[in-house]
Design a protein around this motif. Structure first.
Motif, PDB file in Angstrom:
ATOM      1  N   ASP A   1       0.869  -1.177   0.000  1.00  0.00           N
ATOM      2  CA  ASP A   1       0.000   0.000   0.000  1.00  0.00           C
ATOM      3  C   ASP A   1       0.907   1.228   0.000  1.00  0.00           C
ATOM      4  O   ASP A   1       1.686   1.434   0.927  1.00  0.00           O
ATOM      5  CB  ASP A   1      -0.873  -0.029   1.265  1.00  0.00           C
ATOM      6  CG  ASP A   1      -1.919   1.071   1.307  1.00  0.00           C
ATOM      7  OD1 ASP A   1      -1.595   2.217   0.936  1.00  0.00           O
ATOM      8  OD2 ASP A   1      -3.051   0.791   1.739  1.00  0.00           O
ATOM      9  N   VAL A   2       0.820   2.050  -1.053  1.00  0.00           N
ATOM     10  CA  VAL A   2       1.750   3.175  -1.198  1.00  0.00           C
ATOM     11  C   VAL A   2       1.150   4.504  -0.758  1.00  0.00           C
ATOM     12  O   VAL A   2       1.710   5.576  -1.022  1.00  0.00           O
ATOM     13  CB  VAL A   2       2.268   3.274  -2.654  1.00  0.00           C
ATOM     14  CG1 VAL A   2       3.024   2.018  -3.044  1.00  0.00           C
ATOM     15  CG2 VAL A   2       1.123   3.530  -3.643  1.00  0.00           C
ATOM     16  N   ARG A   3       0.018   4.457  -0.062  1.00  0.00           N
ATOM     17  CA  ARG A   3      -0.618   5.683   0.419  1.00  0.00           C
ATOM     18  C   ARG A   3       0.019   6.136   1.738  1.00  0.00           C
ATOM     19  O   ARG A   3       0.942   5.520   2.242  1.00  0.00           O
ATOM     20  CB  ARG A   3      -2.117   5.445   0.605  1.00  0.00           C
ATOM     21  CG  ARG A   3      -2.837   4.999  -0.672  1.00  0.00           C
ATOM     22  CD  ARG A   3      -4.256   4.584  -0.358  1.00  0.00           C
ATOM     23  NE  ARG A   3      -4.280   3.499   0.618  1.00  0.00           N
ATOM     24  CZ  ARG A   3      -5.289   3.280   1.474  1.00  0.00           C
ATOM     25  NH1 ARG A   3      -6.330   4.088   1.478  1.00  0.00           N
ATOM     26  NH2 ARG A   3      -5.233   2.261   2.317  1.00  0.00           N
ATOM     27  N   SER A   4      -0.523   7.183   2.313  1.00  0.00           N
ATOM     28  CA  SER A   4      -0.019   7.676   3.598  1.00  0.00           C
ATOM     29  C   SER A   4      -0.354   6.688   4.707  1.00  0.00           C
ATOM     30  O   SER A   4      -1.256   5.849   4.579  1.00  0.00           O
ATOM     31  CB  SER A   4      -0.654   9.033   3.925  1.00  0.00           C
ATOM     32  OG  SER A   4      -2.037   8.871   4.234  1.00  0.00           O
ATOM     33  N   ALA A   5       0.369   6.812   5.809  1.00  0.00           N
ATOM     34  CA  ALA A   5       0.122   5.938   6.958  1.00  0.00           C
ATOM     35  C   ALA A   5      -1.292   6.117   7.486  1.00  0.00           C
ATOM     36  O   ALA A   5      -1.934   5.146   7.916  1.00  0.00           O
ATOM     37  CB  ALA A   5       1.146   6.225   8.056  1.00  0.00           C
ATOM     38  N   TYR A   6      -1.803   7.347   7.446  1.00  0.00           N
ATOM     39  CA  TYR A   6      -3.161   7.590   7.963  1.00  0.00           C
ATOM     40  C   TYR A   6      -4.208   6.879   7.118  1.00  0.00           C
ATOM     41  O   TYR A   6      -5.128   6.246   7.651  1.00  0.00           O
ATOM     42  CB  TYR A   6      -3.464   9.091   8.006  1.00  0.00           C
ATOM     43  CG  TYR A   6      -4.743   9.388   8.776  1.00  0.00           C
ATOM     44  CD1 TYR A   6      -4.722   9.526  10.160  1.00  0.00           C
ATOM     45  CD2 TYR A   6      -5.963   9.502   8.119  1.00  0.00           C
ATOM     46  CE1 TYR A   6      -5.886   9.771  10.865  1.00  0.00           C
ATOM     47  CE2 TYR A   6      -7.134   9.753   8.819  1.00  0.00           C
ATOM     48  CZ  TYR A   6      -7.088   9.882  10.197  1.00  0.00           C
ATOM     49  OH  TYR A   6      -8.259  10.113  10.904  1.00  0.00           O
ATOM     50  N   GLU A   7      -4.069   6.973   5.815  1.00  0.00           N
ATOM     51  CA  GLU A   7      -5.002   6.280   4.932  1.00  0.00           C
ATOM     52  C   GLU A   7      -4.917   4.772   5.141  1.00  0.00           C
ATOM     53  O   GLU A   7      -5.947   4.084   5.214  1.00  0.00           O
ATOM     54  CB  GLU A   7      -4.687   6.636   3.471  1.00  0.00           C
ATOM     55  CG  GLU A   7      -5.015   8.069   3.113  1.00  0.00           C
ATOM     56  CD  GLU A   7      -4.468   8.457   1.750  1.00  0.00           C
ATOM     57  OE1 GLU A   7      -5.260   8.917   0.904  1.00  0.00           O
ATOM     58  OE2 GLU A   7      -3.251   8.290   1.531  1.00  0.00           O
ATOM     59  N   PHE A   8      -3.696   4.275   5.234  1.00  0.00           N
ATOM     60  CA  PHE A   8      -3.488   2.844   5.451  1.00  0.00           C
ATOM     61  C   PHE A   8      -4.119   2.391   6.760  1.00  0.00           C
ATOM     62  O   PHE A   8      -4.812   1.373   6.803  1.00  0.00           O
ATOM     63  CB  PHE A   8      -1.990   2.539   5.463  1.00  0.00           C
ATOM     64  CG  PHE A   8      -1.649   1.106   5.774  1.00  0.00           C
ATOM     65  CD1 PHE A   8      -1.698   0.135   4.782  1.00  0.00           C
ATOM     66  CD2 PHE A   8      -1.286   0.717   7.070  1.00  0.00           C
ATOM     67  CE1 PHE A   8      -1.390  -1.195   5.064  1.00  0.00           C
ATOM     68  CE2 PHE A   8      -0.963  -0.599   7.356  1.00  0.00           C
ATOM     69  CZ  PHE A   8      -1.022  -1.559   6.351  1.00  0.00           C
ATOM     70  N   ASN A   9      -3.901   3.135   7.826  1.00  0.00           N
ATOM     71  CA  ASN A   9      -4.439   2.752   9.127  1.00  0.00           C
ATOM     72  C   ASN A   9      -5.949   2.856   9.193  1.00  0.00           C
ATOM     73  O   ASN A   9      -6.585   2.232  10.049  1.00  0.00           O
ATOM     74  CB  ASN A   9      -3.809   3.618  10.233  1.00  0.00           C
ATOM     75  CG  ASN A   9      -2.347   3.298  10.452  1.00  0.00           C
ATOM     76  OD1 ASN A   9      -1.899   2.175  10.222  1.00  0.00           O
ATOM     77  ND2 ASN A   9      -1.577   4.291  10.883  1.00  0.00           N
ATOM     78  N   THR A  10      -6.517   3.631   8.288  1.00  0.00           N
ATOM     79  CA  THR A  10      -7.977   3.731   8.242  1.00  0.00           C
ATOM     80  C   THR A  10      -8.571   2.533   7.511  1.00  0.00           C
ATOM     81  O   THR A  10      -9.470   1.859   8.025  1.00  0.00           O
ATOM     82  CB  THR A  10      -8.413   5.034   7.550  1.00  0.00           C
ATOM     83  OG1 THR A  10      -7.885   6.149   8.271  1.00  0.00           O
ATOM     84  CG2 THR A  10      -9.940   5.142   7.509  1.00  0.00           C
TER      85      THR A  10
END
Length: 270
Positions: free
Chosen positions: A55-64
Motif C-alpha cells: 500500500d503506497v498511500r499515507s500511513a493515515y489512509e493505510f491505518n484507516t
C-alpha cells in the motif's frame, strides 16, 4: 511449485490480465503508464498469498482502511526503494502496488519507480482499496479490525452530507458553538491561516484529535474541519463516525478553494 516457478506463473497471469483489461475505459491512467502491468481484482484475490501487497498511500489512509496483510510503504518515503530492495533480496515473490482507486496515480508511479530501480516482477492493482473492500470485506481492515460488512464503507453521498462550500463553512464557523480544526501538514499550511486565533492546528492523527472529539461531544459543539484540498477529510470521517461524533463539517476543496476565491476577489479590485 518453488518460489521462482510461482513468480513466472504470476507473470503469465499478470500479462493475461493486461491483455484483457488494457482498453478498459474505467482505468484512464493505464495509457499514461504503459510500462506498468496491471492485475485484476479477481487475479489478486486468487494469488494473494503468493505475492507481497504494498500500500503506497499515507500511513493515515493505510491505518484507516487497507487490504488485509498488506504492507505500508508510502510512495514519498525516503526509504521507498531501499525497502523494496530488501524485500526483493529475500524473496522472488511478485510485488503488487495499490492506492485508492482507478483514478489514483500513486500505484503506477510506485511501479514505475521500482522498474527504473531494476526491481523485477512488479504489478499494479489499479482498481484500488475501495473496490477490494467492497468485493472482499472479510479480507479488509478498517480501523484495526476486519471490515466484514461492505455497508460500513462510507459512500460519496454520506461524505457530501458533511461537506460545505468554503463560503458557507466560513459563515458557520463564526458561531461560538464550533471547534475549528486545521489538519493540514506544516508544509501545506506555510503560515497561512483562515481563522487566526480561533482555530486549532492539529496533525491528521487520531490520538491528537481525540481531545477535540471529546470536547465537541462534552460541550455539544460542532467540529468544523478543513485540510489542504478537501481530500484527506474523507479518511477522517471514518474515525469521526466510529467515535459517534454528532455534528461535524468539512470544507469542500479545503484551504485551497478558500484562498483561490480570496485571490480572485482581490484581482477584481485591481
Amino acid at each position: 511449485m518453488n518460489m521462482i516457478s510461482k513468480a513466472i506463473a504470476f507473470l503469465t497471469i499478470g500479462f493475461f490480465a493486461t491483455s484483457v483489461l488494457a482498453n478498459d475505459e474505467d482505468f484512464p491512467n493505464r495509457k499514461l503508464f504503459p510500462e506498468t502491468t496491471p492485475i485484476s481484482l479477481e487475479k489478486l484475490k486468487a494469488t494473494k498469498d503468493e505475492v507481497f501487497i504494498i500500500d503506497v498511500r499515507s500511513a493515515y489512509e493505510f491505518n484507516t482502511l487497507h487490504i488485509k496483510d498488506a504492507q505500508n510503504i508510502a510512495l514519498n518515503s525516503s526509504t521507498f526503494i531501499s525497502t523494496l530492495e530488501g524485500i526483493r533480496k529475500n524473496s522472488n515473490k511478485p510485488i503488487v502496488f495499490y492506492c485508492n482507486g482507478k483514478t489514483c496515480k500513486k500505484s503506477y508511479k510506485a511501479a514505475l519507480k521500482a522498474i527504473k530501480s531494476k526491481i523485477s516482477s512488479v504489478f499494479v492493482f489499479d482498481a484500488g482499496v475501495f473496490d477490494w473492500a467492497r468485493a472482499y470485506p472479510e479480507e479488509s481492515i478498517l480501523l484495526s479490525n476486519l471490515l466484514e460488512d461492505k455497508d460500513r464503507l462510507i459512500s460519496s453521498a454520506d461524505l457530501k452530507e458533511h461537506m460545505l462550500d468554503h463560503k458557507t463553512f466560513v459563515r458557520q464557523a463564526k458561531s461560538d458553538k464550533v471547534i475549528i480544526l486545521d489538519i493540514r501538514d506544516p508544509v501545506q499550511r506555510d503560515g497561512l491561516q483562515i481563522f487566526a486565533h480561533r482555530e486549532h492546528v492539529v496533525p491528521l492523527d487520531n490520538d491528537q484529535l481525540q481531545k477535540y472529539v471529546d470536547q465537541a461531544k462534552d460541550e455539544n459543539k460542532t467540529l468544523m474541519i478543513y485540510d489542504a484540498v478537501g481530500k484527506q477529510v474523507r479518511w477522517l470521517q471514518y474515525y469521526l463516525e466510529d467515535q459517534r461524533v454528532g455534528d461535524y463539517y468539512f470544507m469542500k476543496g479545503g484551504a485551497e478553494a478558500h484562498f483561490e476565491d480570496f485571490i480572485a476577489k482581490y484581482r477584481k479590485k485591481l
